[in-house]
Design an enzyme around this catalytic site. Structure first.
Site, PDB file in Angstrom:
ATOM      1  N   ASP A  87      23.512  53.993 -61.384  1.00 49.32           N
ATOM      2  CA  ASP A  87      23.170  54.248 -62.791  1.00 49.32           C
ATOM      3  C   ASP A  87      21.882  53.547 -63.214  1.00 49.32           C
ATOM      4  OD1 ASP A  87      25.664  55.479 -62.736  1.00 49.32           O
ATOM      5  OD2 ASP A  87      26.686  53.728 -63.554  1.00 49.32           O
ATOM      6  N   GLU A 145      26.955  63.652 -69.073  1.00 49.35           N
ATOM      7  CA  GLU A 145      26.936  62.215 -69.315  1.00 49.35           C
ATOM      8  C   GLU A 145      25.543  61.669 -69.041  1.00 49.35           C
ATOM      9  OE1 GLU A 145      29.920  60.822 -66.614  1.00 49.35           O
ATOM     10  OE2 GLU A 145      28.782  61.366 -64.828  1.00 49.35           O
TER      11      GLU A 145
END
Length: 503
Positions: A22, A178
């Site tokens: 991420d 997302e």
């Protein structure tokens, strides 16, 4: 002077190896800064610095105090901190992240990315994971979360200003929109998201609009990055973030994995940070080739992307790359009790226990070797490869004996025992990546555990299949961590080293 890679074949990937998922990146002048998710590990949110987007150095962890990060003892593995966004605005760094183990969305600030970072500003009105921050020209701060929805906030107080509203949620039928990031580039506001889930169908898509609130039109070439349905050695590519270099070039950092072995392929290092060039065509970003590490990079700086590690525990504090599950209380982990040694005082009875005292570093190479010199005269402990409480291999020392333990799901087994003389003993773990697949069921690597004699000879006590310490078997979002632990009494470690091998 800051620089950027010149073409897509001048560097190898990953640029940050091992469990560093991420990624979120920003540039301040000629310096790049990057943050990653850390899940159940403390300290939280590792921070990196680079001058060229390829060579990164960890400069700290944003959340290094208990007042910043609360991870209860019963918080689940792969819980904790999800998907930070790192930005620089109005002379300071801003970091927003979700603690799914209790505190929700949190906002931190610092004048120096290396810290210290503030205590958290809580955002109770921001609902959803993967929060993003972007500022309009008039100073309005927009927070966008997975789903995808958006709300105005006061970043200094955490107050929400108005009601959240739905934006664009990606490709119809694609699951898990997302990791949103909102950018003002040229005449448009761009909304970058991940979709398809963080497994083999992962990808990055983008839309654009004239205002930060939309409406947004989807890029006709979506997904602009994915390796789904290909035989590329880097898979699960997604969760991207864009950054512009000082020379005007554009780049994307994103996560991916390197599966090994037969079918379905197992990744054991976790999701890693990769880099690809970006060009703009008709006001849409086009992502270039993702060059794997096996292409020898003709890069001006020839040092390895991850150097060997040697830790002699002579400093008062551990380097920022050392992490522990949930907490690391000083009374249980110290370099001050015995000069030049790391002393661990047991709290949990084994690595099966969420409260175990374990201190480790992310495994960053498919093939590697880790060793430590342990003195177990006052207790029991050793060297371990950990994925979570239900998936780990370790070689454990007690006075007069070492033993190899394997925990695979509900099964726990003492695989081997070996007598040793009194005094400190060198424990050793090696991983050997699968080079050629001769059977579709062949695992990703083999884990060798044993002791090292005084003459350097490795006495192998067990050879275990590495697939059971993979995300495809265990589930979750993390990768392997190799380190030392105590399971009874107090155990002292004189040194630890980690050396990559040839894959």
């Amino acid at each position: 002077m800051a620089s950027t890679p010149e073409t897509d074949d001048t560097f190898g990937n990953p640029v940050i190896a091992g469990f560093h998922p991420d990624p979120s990146v920003c540039r301040v002048g000629e310096d790049y800064y990057l943050a990653c998710s850390s899940f159940e590990y403390f300290p939280g949110v590792p921070l990196f610095h680079s001058r060229d987007l390829v060579h990164w150095t960890q400069i700290g962890n944003a959340l290094e105090r208990p007042s910043q990060l609360r991870l209860p003892p019963d918080s689940a593995a792969s819980g904790g901190l999800y998907a930070p966004t790192l930005r620089h605005h109005d002379g300071r760094f801003w970091l927003i992240v979700t603690n799914v183990s209790g505190d929700g969305n949190l906002l931190f600030t610092a004048t120096d990315a290396a810290g210290p970072w503030s205590d958290p500003v809580r955002l109770p009105g921001v609902r959803g994971i993967d929060p993003d921050l972007a500022w309009d020209d008039d100073g309005t701060c927009w927070c966008t979360v997975a789903g995808v929805s958006q709300v105005r906030i006061d970043p200094y107080t955490g107050e929400t200003l108005g009601e959240p509203r739905r934006l664009w949620s990606g490709t119809p039928g694609a699951k898990a929109p997302e990791a949103p990031h909102l950018y003002h580039i040229g005449d448009y506001w761009y909304l970058l998201i991940a979709e398809g889930g963080t497994e083999r169908c992962h990808g990055v898509s983008i839309a654009r609009g004239r205002t930060p609130q939309g409406p947004f039109e989807a890029c006709p070439a979506n997904p602009i990055l994915t390796h789904r349905g290909t035989d590329h050695p880097i898979q699960n590519t997604g969760h991207g973030d864009l950054v512009q270099g000082p020379d005007g070039s554009w780049w994307m950092v994103f996560l991916g994995v390197r599966p090994h072995g037969g079918s379905p392929g197992w990744h054991v290092l976790g999701r890693e940070t990769f880099l690809a060039p970006v060009i703009w065509v008709d006001d849409w970003p086009v992502v270039g080739a993702v060059t794997p590490l096996m292409s020898a990079p003709p890069w001006p700086l020839q040092e390895p992307l991850v150097a060997p590690v040697r830790e002699d525990f002579e400093l008062g504090e551990l380097a920022p790359g050392w992490i522990s599950p949930r907490s690391r209380p000083e009374e249980h982990c110290t370099t001050k009790e015995r000069a030049g040694w790391l002393s661990l005082r047991a709290r949990g009875h084994s690595l099966d226990d969420p409260e175990v005292i374990f201190v480790g570093r992310r495994q960053q190479h498919p093939t590697c070797r880790a060793r430590t010199l342990v003195d177990p005269a006052e207790g029991r402990g050793g060297l371990a490869v950990r994925l979570d409480e239900q998936h780990h291999y370790e070689i454990e020392a007690a006075p007069g004996e070492v033993r190899v333990i394997a925990r695979i799901g509900p099964l726990r087994s003492v695989v081997a025992t070996h007598p040793v003389s009194g005094g400190p003993v060198v424990l050793r773990i090696e991983t050997a990546a699968t080079r050629q697949v001769h059977d579709a069921r062949q695992g990703p690597d083999t884990v060798h555990l044993g002791v090292q004699d005084t003459d350097g000879t490795f006495v192998e006590l067990a050879r275990l299949d590495g697939r059971y310490l993979s995300t495809e078997v265990a589930g979750g979002f993390t990768g392997r961590v190799i380190g030392v632990y105590a399971s009874a009494g107090t155990v002292h470690f004189d040194w630890f080293d980690y050396e990559p091998g040839e894959d």
